[in-house]
Design a protein around this motif. Sequence first.
Motif, PDB file in Angstrom:
ATOM      1  N   ILE A 301       8.441   0.240 -63.219  1.00  0.00           N
ATOM      2  CA  ILE A 301       8.673   0.817 -64.552  1.00  0.00           C
ATOM      3  C   ILE A 301       7.501   1.735 -64.947  1.00  0.00           C
ATOM      4  CG2 ILE A 301       9.075   0.295 -67.016  1.00  0.00           C
ATOM      5  CD1 ILE A 301      11.547  -0.345 -65.297  1.00  0.00           C
ATOM      6  N   PRO A 302       6.240   1.254 -64.882  1.00  0.00           N
ATOM      7  CA  PRO A 302       5.142   2.183 -65.205  1.00  0.00           C
ATOM      8  C   PRO A 302       5.097   3.382 -64.255  1.00  0.00           C
ATOM      9  CG  PRO A 302       4.345  -0.083 -65.122  1.00  0.00           C
ATOM     10  CD  PRO A 302       5.750  -0.115 -64.630  1.00  0.00           C
ATOM     11  N   ALA A 303       5.436   3.166 -62.976  1.00  0.00           N
ATOM     12  CA  ALA A 303       5.385   4.287 -62.022  1.00  0.00           C
ATOM     13  C   ALA A 303       6.388   5.369 -62.434  1.00  0.00           C
ATOM     14  CB  ALA A 303       5.676   3.784 -60.612  1.00  0.00           C
ATOM     15  N   LEU A 304       7.580   4.948 -62.833  1.00  0.00           N
ATOM     16  CA  LEU A 304       8.592   5.932 -63.249  1.00  0.00           C
ATOM     17  C   LEU A 304       8.178   6.600 -64.564  1.00  0.00           C
ATOM     18  CD1 LEU A 304      11.767   3.874 -62.290  1.00  0.00           C
ATOM     19  CD2 LEU A 304      11.042   6.029 -61.234  1.00  0.00           C
ATOM     20  N   ARG A 305       7.583   5.813 -65.465  1.00  0.00           N
ATOM     21  CA  ARG A 305       7.129   6.394 -66.739  1.00  0.00           C
ATOM     22  C   ARG A 305       6.008   7.407 -66.485  1.00  0.00           C
ATOM     23  NH1 ARG A 305       7.561   0.992 -70.500  1.00  0.00           N
ATOM     24  NH2 ARG A 305       9.817   1.015 -70.575  1.00  0.00           N
ATOM     25  N   ASP A 306       5.113   7.090 -65.531  1.00  0.00           N
ATOM     26  CA  ASP A 306       4.042   8.037 -65.187  1.00  0.00           C
ATOM     27  C   ASP A 306       4.613   9.350 -64.661  1.00  0.00           C
ATOM     28  OD1 ASP A 306       2.160   6.252 -65.958  1.00  0.00           O
ATOM     29  OD2 ASP A 306       1.548   5.648 -63.930  1.00  0.00           O
ATOM     30  N   LEU A 307       5.797   9.269 -64.036  1.00  0.00           N
ATOM     31  CA  LEU A 307       6.435  10.500 -63.548  1.00  0.00           C
ATOM     32  C   LEU A 307       7.179  11.225 -64.675  1.00  0.00           C
ATOM     33  CD1 LEU A 307       7.905   9.335 -60.094  1.00  0.00           C
ATOM     34  CD2 LEU A 307       5.839  10.690 -60.503  1.00  0.00           C
ATOM     35  N   GLY A 308       7.146  10.649 -65.878  1.00  0.00           N
ATOM     36  CA  GLY A 308       7.747  11.326 -67.032  1.00  0.00           C
ATOM     37  C   GLY A 308       9.139  10.842 -67.389  1.00  0.00           C
TER      38      GLY A 308
END
Length: 376
Positions: A301-308
């Motif tokens: 989830i944080p990884a996808l959020r970091d990608l915007g």
Amino acid sequence: MRGLSEKIAAIAPSATIEISNAAKRMAQEGIDVISLSIGEPDFDTPEHITDACIDALHRGETHYAPSTGIPLLTSAIAEKITRENGFSAGQDEVIVTCGAKNAIYEAMEAVLNPADEVLLLDPAWVSYEPCARLAGASVRHHALSAETFQVDDSLLSAIGPRTKMIVVNSPSNPSGAVLDRDSLRLIADICTDHDLYVVSDEIYEKLVYAKEHVSLASLDGMAERTITVNGFSKAYAMTGWRIGYAIAPRPILRQMEKVQQHTISHPTTFAMFGALAALEGPQDCVETMRREFERRRDYIIPALRDLGYVTAPADGAFYAYVQVDGDDMAVARSWLRDIHVAVTPGTAFGTPGWLRLSYATSMENLKEAVERIARI
Ligand code: PMP
Ligand code: GLU
């Protein structure tokens, strides 16, 4: 030749299964595809469960069983519900089915007539609408808030004169949202006011992260109108065993039993002994798998959020639900073609503009998938 069934022709194939089939075909062709498409635990079934099934086979448990399932299992399920889910169930209110999917279908056949309508809360899992249509009924959609994925007062305006049933799925496939008590209370009030039946699909009840799972049937006035659906696929990594169950008031259960008698008779006898061991054996395997899903969620989830990307709550189940620009079907196709990452488009769940990524796969696969997505 004469035409085939118009009812079946009008039903879409299962997007989750079709996309996973496509990913499997690509893998067979030697393509390095990462499948985040199907919702299936990547763990093997715990050994004490498979051992119990093998023992049952050796004992000769290879015969027909009672049509609602082996009595040892229906009684263990009734006890589990009474112990864990906040409402009481008798053994004669339990039916063991070929997976939770089969229970949902039988519940709809048991309750619905052609003039009836089923209300789905979008995003809703792919098979609810086809099951309602197979039962001859029609479907009405109500969109949940795309920020909270909870239920609010607007649900009331979605109830029409023909609405007879609501399908509730918490934790949710595909959003990962877990309905809070306020949402469930609202649903319960509307159901009692409008005399509605509910299918409460609780197959992900054991997969919640820092939230509480509440069974809808435990709320006042709900047990008499709720068909609670659950199963062994997700909590015990038993997808291929095809064992699920439903708890329903006796008149509904009796109707479901008739559907079962005339279609599948009952689920595989020796597989039911495996399910019995799952319920009666040690439960630490469930917690071990839950923690591993949580660890993956805390990565993806944080990884996808970091990608915007904007993501849905992810409080339960094992799906990341992600908002995308443009046509989600086209995006899913291009991810599969260009970066060999298989995901399910939100259109399949009644919410275009989203993609569902199942994180029921290894951390290594998830990291590789994120690297590939970052390249787009
Ligand atoms: N309900 C939901 C929400 C699901 O995601 C699934 C998918 N497995 C099912 C029901 C059906 O599960 P089963 O394998 O027990 O048929
Ligand atoms: N329920 C899982 C999913 O949504 C398994 C496939 C299916 O039965 O639809 O991917």
